[in-house]
Every structure is written in structure tokens, then in C-alpha cells.
Write a protein that holds these residues in place. Structure first.
Motif, PDB file in Angstrom:
ATOM      1  N   LEU A  34      57.490  14.483  72.513  1.00  0.00           N
ATOM      2  CA  LEU A  34      57.925  13.118  72.799  1.00  0.00           C
ATOM      3  C   LEU A  34      59.254  12.814  72.122  1.00  0.00           C
ATOM      4  CD1 LEU A  34      54.437  11.440  72.505  1.00  0.00           C
ATOM      5  CD2 LEU A  34      55.764  11.838  74.595  1.00  0.00           C
ATOM      6  N   LEU A  35      60.150  12.213  72.887  1.00  0.00           N
ATOM      7  CA  LEU A  35      61.487  11.867  72.412  1.00  0.00           C
ATOM      8  C   LEU A  35      61.424  10.548  71.648  1.00  0.00           C
ATOM      9  CD1 LEU A  35      64.534  12.487  72.471  1.00  0.00           C
ATOM     10  CD2 LEU A  35      64.647  11.154  74.591  1.00  0.00           C
ATOM     11  N   GLY A  36      62.004  10.533  70.468  1.00  0.00           N
ATOM     12  CA  GLY A  36      62.046   9.299  69.688  1.00  0.00           C
ATOM     13  C   GLY A  36      62.799   9.496  68.393  1.00  0.00           C
ATOM     14  N   HIS A  37      63.066   8.391  67.704  1.00  0.00           N
ATOM     15  CA  HIS A  37      63.800   8.412  66.441  1.00  0.00           C
ATOM     16  C   HIS A  37      62.959   9.048  65.333  1.00  0.00           C
ATOM     17  CE1 HIS A  37      66.910   7.152  63.671  1.00  0.00           C
ATOM     18  NE2 HIS A  37      66.003   6.572  62.900  1.00  0.00           N
ATOM     19  N   SER A  38      61.666   8.699  65.309  1.00  0.00           N
ATOM     20  CA  SER A  38      60.740   9.289  64.341  1.00  0.00           C
ATOM     21  C   SER A  38      60.095  10.502  65.000  1.00  0.00           C
ATOM     22  CB  SER A  38      59.680   8.261  63.943  1.00  0.00           C
ATOM     23  OG  SER A  38      58.846   7.971  65.066  1.00  0.00           O
ATOM     24  N   LEU A  63      59.994  -3.376  61.145  1.00  0.00           N
ATOM     25  CA  LEU A  63      59.791  -2.740  59.839  1.00  0.00           C
ATOM     26  C   LEU A  63      60.536  -1.420  59.689  1.00  0.00           C
ATOM     27  CD1 LEU A  63      55.982  -3.216  59.097  1.00  0.00           C
ATOM     28  CD2 LEU A  63      57.911  -4.405  58.058  1.00  0.00           C
ATOM     29  N   PHE A  64      60.563  -0.636  60.768  1.00  0.00           N
ATOM     30  CA  PHE A  64      61.144   0.707  60.731  1.00  0.00           C
ATOM     31  C   PHE A  64      62.140   0.872  61.878  1.00  0.00           C
ATOM     32  CE2 PHE A  64      56.505   0.980  59.703  1.00  0.00           C
ATOM     33  CZ  PHE A  64      56.622   1.091  58.322  1.00  0.00           C
ATOM     34  N   PRO A  65      63.248   0.127  61.873  1.00  0.00           N
ATOM     35  CA  PRO A  65      64.169   0.146  63.018  1.00  0.00           C
ATOM     36  C   PRO A  65      64.798   1.517  63.256  1.00  0.00           C
ATOM     37  CG  PRO A  65      65.165  -0.976  61.133  1.00  0.00           C
ATOM     38  CD  PRO A  65      63.736  -0.690  60.765  1.00  0.00           C
ATOM     39  N   ASP A  66      64.994   1.842  64.541  1.00  0.00           N
ATOM     40  CA  ASP A  66      65.606   3.129  64.865  1.00  0.00           C
ATOM     41  C   ASP A  66      67.101   3.153  64.552  1.00  0.00           C
ATOM     42  OD1 ASP A  66      66.648   1.659  66.979  1.00  0.00           O
ATOM     43  OD2 ASP A  66      65.566   2.760  68.527  1.00  0.00           O
ATOM     44  N   SER A  67      67.639   2.028  64.131  1.00  0.00           N
ATOM     45  CA  SER A  67      69.039   1.977  63.697  1.00  0.00           C
ATOM     46  C   SER A  67      69.182   2.395  62.235  1.00  0.00           C
ATOM     47  CB  SER A  67      69.590   0.559  63.883  1.00  0.00           C
ATOM     48  OG  SER A  67      68.799  -0.367  63.140  1.00  0.00           O
ATOM     49  N   ASP A  68      68.052   2.597  61.545  1.00  0.00           N
ATOM     50  CA  ASP A  68      68.049   2.978  60.134  1.00  0.00           C
ATOM     51  C   ASP A  68      67.792   4.476  60.017  1.00  0.00           C
ATOM     52  OD1 ASP A  68      67.562   3.395  57.417  1.00  0.00           O
ATOM     53  OD2 ASP A  68      66.456   1.518  57.184  1.00  0.00           O
TER      54      ASP A  68
END
Length: 160
Positions: A34-38, A63-68
Motif C-alpha cells: 500500500l502506497l502512503g507516507h507511513s 496528529l500525524f500529518p503527511d507533511s511532517d
């Protein structure tokens, strides 16, 4: 009488090559992930959002933004533990969680017992409070066509 609340969570990610498939903290052998930031664990993400929604504490994007960059490649079970701690800090306990994975493939049944175990440990609850099910969509829609995997979760929390 205790204060009870119910929350619903939903997440979806696209399947792509060159990624591991992680669901409920379990790596599942499959040619796509699965494609994702985490780690893009849709099951754990939907559970976290259901808990946060029930407690009116926002969502995982807040809480856990993909910009971080701090959350890039993050282990979703570690994030779930943070969500669990946040609930407890705000006086909430987890009653139970009922989650459903929507995926045409791979078969989830062999992995569900380990998913339940890992989620229970991360959230600090007994395994009998965690239900995980899976279904196909009979070839319909993006999950049925094998383009992605989705998950829904419902949680019950109560004031301590």
C-alpha cells in the motif's frame, strides 16, 4: 452511569509495486503493497480514526500529518500506541473495536489472529476486545479490481 461514545474510521490506500503490504501490523506476502507516507496500514489507520473520532480528538491526519517528515515510513502500530495513550490521558478507555478489511486479494483469514494480537498489544487491551474481519467486493469497485485496499472500524470507548 459511565459516558460511552462510538466512533467510526475509514481508510484506503492504493496498491503499488515495491512496497510491503502491512495490515494490522502484520506483513503479508504479496507482490504489491500500500502506497502512503507511513507504512500505509489501512486497518490500523481506520482503527485509530475510530478511536479519535469517538473521543472527539481529531483524526490521524491532524496528529500525524503527511507533511511532517517525522512520520515518513512510520510504524502504524507505534502511532496506535500514541493514540491509545492520548485517549487514556483524556480519561477514556477502549471498550471494543470491530474492523473490516475490504480487499479482493490476498486472502486475509490466515493473518487475522496475528493482526488482532498485535493491535491489542499496541492499544493495551485484551485480544477479546479486538475483532477483525475481511471481505471481498465480488470484483466490484477499486478494491474489487485489486487497485487498493480499504478498511472500516467502529470503536466503543468509555470514561474511566
Amino acid at each position: 452511569m459511565s459516558d460511552f461514545r462510538i466512533g467510526h474510521g475509514y481508510d484506503v490506500h492504493r496498491l503499488v509495486k515495491d512496497r510491503r503490504l502491512i495490515l494490522g501490523g502484520v506483513e503479508i506476502p504479496y507482490p504489491q503493497g500500500l502506497l502512503g507516507h507511513s507504512d500505509a496500514d489501512v486497518l490500523t489507520h481506520s482503527i485509530m480514526d475510530s478511536l479519535l473520532g469517538a473521543a472527539a480528538l481529531g483524526d490521524i491526519g491532524h496528529l500525524f500529518p503527511d507533511s511532517d517528515a517525522a512520520w515518513e515510513g512510520a510504524d502504524s502500530l507505534a502511532l496506535a500506541q500514541k493514540v491509545s495513550n492520548l485517549l487514556y490521558e483524556n480519561g477514556w478507555k477502549i471498550g471494543n473495536i470491530d474492523a473490516t478489511i475490504l480487499a479482493q486479494a490476498p486472502k486475509m483469514a490466515p493473518h487475522i489472529p496475528r493482526m488482532r494480537e498485535k493491535i491489542a498489544v499496541a492499544l493495551g487491551v485484551s485480544i477479546d476486545r479486538i475483532s477483525v474481519k475481511a471481505t471481498t467486493e465480488e470484483g466490484l469497485g477499486f478494491t474489487g479490481e485489486g487497485l487498493g485496499i480499504a478498511a472500516h472500524a467502529v470503536s466503543l470507548i468509555f470514561k474511566t
